[in-house]
Motif scaffolding. Structure first.
Motif, mmCIF file in Angstrom:
data_model
loop_
_atom_site.group_PDB
_atom_site.id
_atom_site.type_symbol
_atom_site.label_atom_id
_atom_site.label_comp_id
_atom_site.label_asym_id
_atom_site.label_seq_id
_atom_site.Cartn_x
_atom_site.Cartn_y
_atom_site.Cartn_z
ATOM 1 N N ALA A 1 -6.290 6.605 6.840
ATOM 2 C CA ALA A 1 -5.708 7.949 6.896
ATOM 3 C C ALA A 1 -5.034 8.348 5.585
ATOM 4 C CB ALA A 1 -4.703 8.035 8.047
ATOM 5 N N VAL A 2 -4.544 7.370 4.814
ATOM 6 C CA VAL A 2 -3.908 7.704 3.538
ATOM 7 C C VAL A 2 -4.893 7.608 2.374
ATOM 8 C CG1 VAL A 2 -1.608 7.064 4.321
ATOM 9 C CG2 VAL A 2 -3.026 5.347 3.155
ATOM 10 N N GLY A 3 -6.189 7.486 2.712
ATOM 11 C CA GLY A 3 -7.217 7.648 1.698
ATOM 12 C C GLY A 3 -7.787 6.388 1.099
ATOM 13 N N LEU A 4 -7.580 5.218 1.745
ATOM 14 C CA LEU A 4 -8.097 3.967 1.187
ATOM 15 C C LEU A 4 -9.409 3.571 1.849
ATOM 16 C CD1 LEU A 4 -4.819 1.890 0.890
ATOM 17 C CD2 LEU A 4 -6.029 3.099 -0.912
ATOM 18 N N ARG B 1 3.123 20.616 13.279
ATOM 19 C CA ARG B 1 3.228 19.326 12.608
ATOM 20 C C ARG B 1 3.455 19.590 11.120
ATOM 21 N NH1 ARG B 1 -2.482 17.375 15.169
ATOM 22 N NH2 ARG B 1 -1.788 16.836 17.280
ATOM 23 N N ARG B 2 4.584 19.147 10.592
ATOM 24 C CA ARG B 2 4.945 19.450 9.223
ATOM 25 C C ARG B 2 4.336 18.451 8.237
ATOM 26 N NH1 ARG B 2 6.120 24.637 9.155
ATOM 27 N NH2 ARG B 2 7.848 25.203 10.556
ATOM 28 N N THR B 3 4.033 18.905 7.042
ATOM 29 C CA THR B 3 3.512 18.053 5.977
ATOM 30 C C THR B 3 4.453 16.866 5.751
ATOM 31 O OG1 THR B 3 2.571 20.000 4.889
ATOM 32 C CG2 THR B 3 2.813 18.001 3.552
ATOM 33 N N GLY B 4 3.881 15.643 5.724
ATOM 34 C CA GLY B 4 4.679 14.451 5.468
ATOM 35 C C GLY B 4 5.563 14.010 6.602
ATOM 36 N N VAL C 1 0.852 -1.190 0.000
ATOM 37 C CA VAL C 1 0.000 0.000 0.000
ATOM 38 C C VAL C 1 0.884 1.236 0.000
ATOM 39 C CG1 VAL C 1 -1.608 1.379 1.379
ATOM 40 C CG2 VAL C 1 -1.963 -1.083 1.142
ATOM 41 N N HIS C 2 0.690 2.106 -0.995
ATOM 42 C CA HIS C 2 1.408 3.377 -1.061
ATOM 43 C C HIS C 2 0.463 4.514 -0.674
ATOM 44 C CE1 HIS C 2 4.047 0.777 -3.434
ATOM 45 N NE2 HIS C 2 5.007 1.635 -3.117
ATOM 46 N N ALA C 3 1.011 5.479 0.002
ATOM 47 C CA ALA C 3 0.188 6.579 0.526
ATOM 48 C C ALA C 3 -0.335 7.441 -0.612
ATOM 49 C CB ALA C 3 0.999 7.423 1.496
ATOM 50 N N LYS D 1 3.541 11.347 0.696
ATOM 51 C CA LYS D 1 2.710 10.876 -0.409
ATOM 52 C C LYS D 1 3.540 10.073 -1.410
ATOM 53 C CE LYS D 1 -0.353 12.494 -4.114
ATOM 54 N NZ LYS D 1 -0.992 13.674 -4.763
ATOM 55 N N GLY D 2 2.987 8.906 -1.804
ATOM 56 C CA GLY D 2 3.645 8.058 -2.786
ATOM 57 C C GLY D 2 4.595 7.041 -2.202
ATOM 58 N N THR D 3 4.936 7.153 -0.914
ATOM 59 C CA THR D 3 5.862 6.196 -0.305
ATOM 60 C C THR D 3 5.100 4.991 0.235
ATOM 61 O OG1 THR D 3 5.766 7.325 1.840
ATOM 62 C CG2 THR D 3 7.478 8.011 0.292
ATOM 63 N N LEU D 4 5.847 3.940 0.545
ATOM 64 C CA LEU D 4 5.246 2.701 1.045
ATOM 65 C C LEU D 4 4.699 2.912 2.450
ATOM 66 C CD1 LEU D 4 4.831 -0.328 0.365
ATOM 67 C CD2 LEU D 4 7.004 -0.753 1.511
ATOM 68 N N ALA D 5 3.409 2.668 2.601
ATOM 69 C CA ALA D 5 2.782 2.830 3.913
ATOM 70 C C ALA D 5 2.625 1.494 4.633
ATOM 71 C CB ALA D 5 1.413 3.496 3.755
ATOM 72 N N LEU D 6 2.254 0.433 3.912
ATOM 73 C CA LEU D 6 2.071 -0.901 4.496
ATOM 74 C C LEU D 6 2.638 -1.942 3.540
ATOM 75 C CD1 LEU D 6 -1.633 -0.603 5.748
ATOM 76 C CD2 LEU D 6 0.395 -0.723 7.209
ATOM 77 N N HIS D 7 3.416 -2.870 4.081
ATOM 78 C CA HIS D 7 4.006 -3.934 3.273
ATOM 79 C C HIS D 7 3.002 -5.066 3.053
ATOM 80 C CE1 HIS D 7 8.295 -2.681 3.354
ATOM 81 N NE2 HIS D 7 7.970 -2.131 4.520
ATOM 82 N N ALA D 8 3.049 -5.671 1.866
ATOM 83 C CA ALA D 8 2.331 -6.931 1.651
ATOM 84 C C ALA D 8 2.814 -7.946 2.680
ATOM 85 C CB ALA D 8 2.581 -7.446 0.238
ATOM 86 N N GLY D 9 1.892 -8.739 3.199
ATOM 87 C CA GLY D 9 2.227 -9.697 4.245
ATOM 88 C C GLY D 9 1.939 -9.186 5.641
#
Length: 401
Positions: free
Chosen positions: A164-167, A135-138, A37-39, A143-151
């Protein structure tokens, strides 16, 4: 005879990997993520306030203190959720709430506790440096980075991050549907009265509970009599809805082994595994559906579940951590084991404070019918195939349940 490890591999290969499906977040708890899952957005998605207080230009209040406070006009209010935030002009402040977007030009937040809480003008008695309570952006996720690994096993925090990342939904390994069948003409379902020679059926209850605990969907057929035609007539119509058929009983060397008689030559192979309890086993495919056949004695069922079904099912549903935790422990009494068999004995493990090795003692004898002893156990003591005697104080392997 086949070894425990070899047969475990056979069962695992039989099940393979569950199909991938997409489910809403509300239905994904406990399942395993099948795809990275990518943000879709950064977290936070904008610079915002970490405190209720006042957005300021740090240079405007440099040197402010309790003894020499600074007083500035409050030019605007910024509640959380406001989208039309005006820039902060020099020499002014904006009252701001936690989570509200930081106005352009502001570089710090003075928490309300360091002010008089004014609404038209405010007295500030602290001088935070630039970046304080912002609290700074990112800062959490870009955005676009790996948020959750498969598995990843999806718990509440993982599902919160996905939301929170829009899914709204996730690709997961589908829970397997397991058909559980107990066999034996002697079996009676409670609360029906027992006649001499009959026993209450318990295997399907145990297996169904254990399987549901792994996240499987379970259908149960209880107490199928020892008749091949009836066994096939009852079970075959249900195979289309099953990813796996698990049976108990009817697989040994007796004269009325209904499972063995019904499935021999139908794609299921029956064999002896070098273990105690649980030696008689079988697996294969019947009408294309994976089948695992277990012995009939209740302790054999539970040990077989731990040794073969649990790791295979977890692996099939995407889990990578499929083994019970293994520790070493000192025996509190001597034990014996049959030659050339891996023995699994119910035990109770007690950690020893300050030491790596705890203590363990058996609960009940080795008999595969002694179910009550299993309820008093929190582990399985594992004696390898080449061990026949162990003394009090010897170290043994323990699987924590």
């Amino acid at each position: 005879m086949i070894s425990v490890d070899s047969y475990r591999g056979t069962v695992s290969d039989l099940l393979g990997r569950a199909p991938v499906t997409t489910v809403p977040l509300a239905g994904a708890a406990g399942l395993v993520l099948a795809q990275d899952v990518h943000a879709g957005v950064s977290l936070p998605p904008f610079d915002n306030s970490a405190m209720d207080g006042y957005a300021v230009r740090a240079a405007d209040i440099a040197g402010a203190s309790v003894a020499r406070p600074a007083t500035l006009p409050v030019a605007d209010d910024i509640p959380a959720g406001r989208v039309d935030v005006a820039p902060l002009e020099p020499g002014t402040v904006h009252r701001i709430m936690t989570g509200a977007p930081l106005p352009p030009g502001a570089d710090a937040v003075v928490m309300v506790e360091d002010t008089d809480g004014g609404t038209s003008s405010v007295v500030i008695s602290a001088a935070p440096a630039a970046g304080t309570h912002v609290r700074r952006t990112g800062e959490d996720v870009v955005k676009g980075t790996l948020a959750l690994h498969a598995g990843t096993v999806l718990g509440h925090s993982q599902l919160g991050l996905a939301a929170a990342v829009g899914l709204a939904e996730l690709a997961v390994y589908r829970p397997l549907s397991v058909l559980v069948v107990s066999t034996g003409t002697e079996l009676v379902e409670a609360p029906n009265p027992l006649r001499h020679g009959q026993i209450y059926e318990s295997n399907s209850v145990m297996l169904a509970a254990a399987l549901r605990g792994l996240g499987c969907r379970v259908d149960v057929v209880r107490s199928v009599v020892d008749d091949v035609a009836e066994f096939r007539a009852v079970i075959e119509p249900k195979l289309a809805e099953a990813d796996l058929l698990v049976t108990s009983g009817g697989v040994s060397a007796g004269a009325y082994e209904v499972v063995k008689d019904a499935l021999t030559g139908q794609g299921v192979e029956f064999r002896k595994v070098a273990m105690q309890p649980g030696g008689p086993q079988g697996c294969g495919r019947w009408n294309g559906v994976p089948v695992v056949t277990l012995p009939g004695n209740p302790v054999s069922v539970l040990v077989s579940f731990e040794a073969f079904l649990r790791p295979a099912l977890l692996s099939a549903m995407g889990h990578t951590d499929v083994d019970r935790r293994r520790v070493r422990a000192r025996l509190t009494e001597p034990m014996s084991s049959p030659a050339a068999r891996r023995q699994f004995r119910r035990g109770f493990y007690t950690p020893t404070e300050g030491e790596v090795t705890g203590q363990v003692g058996p609960r009940g004898g080795p008999g595969s019918h002694l179910l009550a002893a299993f309820t008093q156990a929190n582990c399985l003591i594992v004696l390898p195939e080449d061990v026949t005697e162990v003394a009090e104080g010897d170290e043994v392997d323990v699987l924590l349940l």
